[in-house]
Design a protein around this motif. Sequence first.
Motif, PDB file in Angstrom:
ATOM      1  N   PHE A  91      74.125  24.816  63.505  1.00 21.58           N
ATOM      2  CA  PHE A  91      73.870  23.628  62.690  1.00 21.58           C
ATOM      3  C   PHE A  91      75.090  23.336  61.830  1.00 21.58           C
ATOM      4  O   PHE A  91      75.732  24.246  61.308  1.00 21.58           O
ATOM      5  CB  PHE A  91      72.629  23.823  61.822  1.00 21.58           C
ATOM      6  N   LEU A  92      75.420  22.052  61.697  1.00 25.17           N
ATOM      7  CA  LEU A  92      76.571  21.633  60.910  1.00 25.17           C
ATOM      8  C   LEU A  92      76.279  21.834  59.425  1.00 25.17           C
ATOM      9  O   LEU A  92      75.154  21.626  58.968  1.00 25.17           O
ATOM     10  CB  LEU A  92      76.898  20.165  61.184  1.00 25.17           C
ATOM     11  N   THR A  93      77.312  22.238  58.685  1.00 24.28           N
ATOM     12  CA  THR A  93      77.186  22.433  57.238  1.00 24.28           C
ATOM     13  C   THR A  93      78.246  21.596  56.537  1.00 24.28           C
ATOM     14  O   THR A  93      79.243  21.195  57.139  1.00 24.28           O
ATOM     15  CB  THR A  93      77.359  23.914  56.847  1.00 24.28           C
ATOM     16  N   GLN A  94      77.985  21.344  55.262  1.00 18.35           N
ATOM     17  CA  GLN A  94      78.930  20.564  54.465  1.00 18.35           C
ATOM     18  C   GLN A  94      78.892  21.070  53.030  1.00 18.35           C
ATOM     19  O   GLN A  94      77.822  21.330  52.477  1.00 18.35           O
ATOM     20  CB  GLN A  94      78.553  19.089  54.502  1.00 18.35           C
ATOM     21  N   GLU A  95      80.060  21.196  52.432  1.00 21.68           N
ATOM     22  CA  GLU A  95      80.173  21.573  51.025  1.00 21.68           C
ATOM     23  C   GLU A  95      79.995  20.304  50.189  1.00 21.68           C
ATOM     24  O   GLU A  95      80.659  19.298  50.437  1.00 21.68           O
ATOM     25  CB  GLU A  95      81.538  22.193  50.752  1.00 21.68           C
ATOM     26  N   VAL A  96      79.074  20.331  49.230  1.00 18.13           N
ATOM     27  CA  VAL A  96      78.822  19.160  48.391  1.00 18.13           C
ATOM     28  C   VAL A  96      78.871  19.556  46.923  1.00 18.13           C
ATOM     29  O   VAL A  96      78.743  20.726  46.567  1.00 18.13           O
ATOM     30  CB  VAL A  96      77.456  18.498  48.712  1.00 18.13           C
ATOM     31  N   GLU A  97      79.080  18.562  46.070  1.00 18.94           N
ATOM     32  CA  GLU A  97      79.089  18.767  44.619  1.00 18.94           C
ATOM     33  C   GLU A  97      77.942  17.985  44.007  1.00 18.94           C
ATOM     34  O   GLU A  97      77.702  16.831  44.376  1.00 18.94           O
ATOM     35  CB  GLU A  97      80.397  18.270  44.003  1.00 18.94           C
ATOM     36  N   LEU A  98      77.258  18.604  43.079  1.00 20.83           N
ATOM     37  CA  LEU A  98      76.207  17.939  42.314  1.00 20.83           C
ATOM     38  C   LEU A  98      76.678  17.862  40.869  1.00 20.83           C
ATOM     39  O   LEU A  98      76.880  18.881  40.210  1.00 20.83           O
ATOM     40  CB  LEU A  98      74.887  18.709  42.401  1.00 20.83           C
ATOM     41  N   TRP A  99      76.882  16.648  40.391  1.00 17.14           N
ATOM     42  CA  TRP A  99      77.299  16.420  39.005  1.00 17.14           C
ATOM     43  C   TRP A  99      76.080  16.004  38.203  1.00 17.14           C
ATOM     44  O   TRP A  99      75.339  15.120  38.618  1.00 17.14           O
ATOM     45  CB  TRP A  99      78.363  15.327  38.938  1.00 17.14           C
ATOM     46  N   HIS A 100      75.869  16.632  37.057  1.00 12.05           N
ATOM     47  CA  HIS A 100      74.717  16.292  36.232  1.00 12.05           C
ATOM     48  C   HIS A 100      75.006  16.629  34.773  1.00 12.05           C
ATOM     49  O   HIS A 100      76.016  17.251  34.455  1.00 12.05           O
ATOM     50  CB  HIS A 100      73.463  17.027  36.726  1.00 12.05           C
ATOM     51  N   GLN A 101      74.110  16.178  33.919  1.00  8.10           N
ATOM     52  CA  GLN A 101      74.190  16.485  32.495  1.00  8.10           C
ATOM     53  C   GLN A 101      72.891  17.153  32.072  1.00  8.10           C
ATOM     54  O   GLN A 101      71.847  16.970  32.708  1.00  8.10           O
ATOM     55  CB  GLN A 101      74.395  15.218  31.669  1.00  8.10           C
ATOM     56  N   ASP A 102      72.959  17.906  31.006  1.00 11.82           N
ATOM     57  CA  ASP A 102      71.778  18.556  30.463  1.00 11.82           C
ATOM     58  C   ASP A 102      70.877  17.471  29.861  1.00 11.82           C
ATOM     59  O   ASP A 102      71.272  16.798  28.904  1.00 11.82           O
ATOM     60  CB  ASP A 102      72.196  19.561  29.388  1.00 11.82           C
ATOM     61  N   PRO A 103      69.670  17.265  30.391  1.00 15.43           N
ATOM     62  CA  PRO A 103      68.813  16.183  29.894  1.00 15.43           C
ATOM     63  C   PRO A 103      68.419  16.347  28.426  1.00 15.43           C
ATOM     64  O   PRO A 103      68.288  15.359  27.707  1.00 15.43           O
ATOM     65  CB  PRO A 103      67.592  16.216  30.809  1.00 15.43           C
ATOM     66  N   VAL A 104      68.273  17.573  27.957  1.00 12.41           N
ATOM     67  CA  VAL A 104      67.912  17.792  26.548  1.00 12.41           C
ATOM     68  C   VAL A 104      69.055  17.318  25.650  1.00 12.41           C
ATOM     69  O   VAL A 104      68.825  16.651  24.639  1.00 12.41           O
ATOM     70  CB  VAL A 104      67.566  19.280  26.292  1.00 12.41           C
ATOM     71  N   LYS A 105      70.291  17.629  26.029  1.00  8.81           N
ATOM     72  CA  LYS A 105      71.446  17.186  25.236  1.00  8.81           C
ATOM     73  C   LYS A 105      71.576  15.663  25.266  1.00  8.81           C
ATOM     74  O   LYS A 105      71.957  15.051  24.274  1.00  8.81           O
ATOM     75  CB  LYS A 105      72.719  17.836  25.746  1.00  8.81           C
ATOM     76  N   CYS A 106      71.252  15.049  26.407  1.00  9.34           N
ATOM     77  CA  CYS A 106      71.319  13.587  26.512  1.00  9.34           C
ATOM     78  C   CYS A 106      70.299  12.927  25.584  1.00  9.34           C
ATOM     79  O   CYS A 106      70.614  11.960  24.892  1.00  9.34           O
ATOM     80  CB  CYS A 106      71.073  13.146  27.953  1.00  9.34           C
ATOM     81  N   ILE A 107      69.078  13.448  25.566  1.00 12.28           N
ATOM     82  CA  ILE A 107      68.033  12.891  24.705  1.00 12.28           C
ATOM     83  C   ILE A 107      68.405  13.090  23.240  1.00 12.28           C
ATOM     84  O   ILE A 107      68.248  12.187  22.417  1.00 12.28           O
ATOM     85  CB  ILE A 107      66.664  13.510  25.032  1.00 12.28           C
TER      86      ILE A 107
END
Length: 89
Positions: A52-68
Motif C-alpha cells: 500500500f502506498l504511504t505518504q508523509e503528511v503534516e498536521l498544523w493546529h493550535q491548542d483550542p484552550v489557548k485560542c479560547i
Amino acid sequence: ELTHLKICDGAKPTFHNARSLLKRIDKLPRGPGWICKSFRLTGDEQGSDGNFLTQEVELWHQDPVKCIKELLESPFIGEKNAYEPTRVY
C-alpha cells in the motif's frame, strides 16, 4: 486563482508584491503558537510492488484552550461576550 473570483472584481490589494503582504501579516497581533505534527498515512492504493502506498503528511493546529483564552482576553471581543442571560429591547 483567488483574484479571478467575481467577488474580487475591481478590488485593488493594498500590497504590491508577496514581500509587502508578508510584512503586513507580520504586523498583525500574535496569537497562540502553531504546533506541527508529522505522521505517515497509508492509503488504499497499491504500488507496483504490491504494498500500500504511504505518504508523509503534516498536521498544523493550535491548542483550542489557548485560542479560547486569547479570544476572551481580547479587548475587541471579550467585552462583547455575555455570560448570563440578558434582555434585549
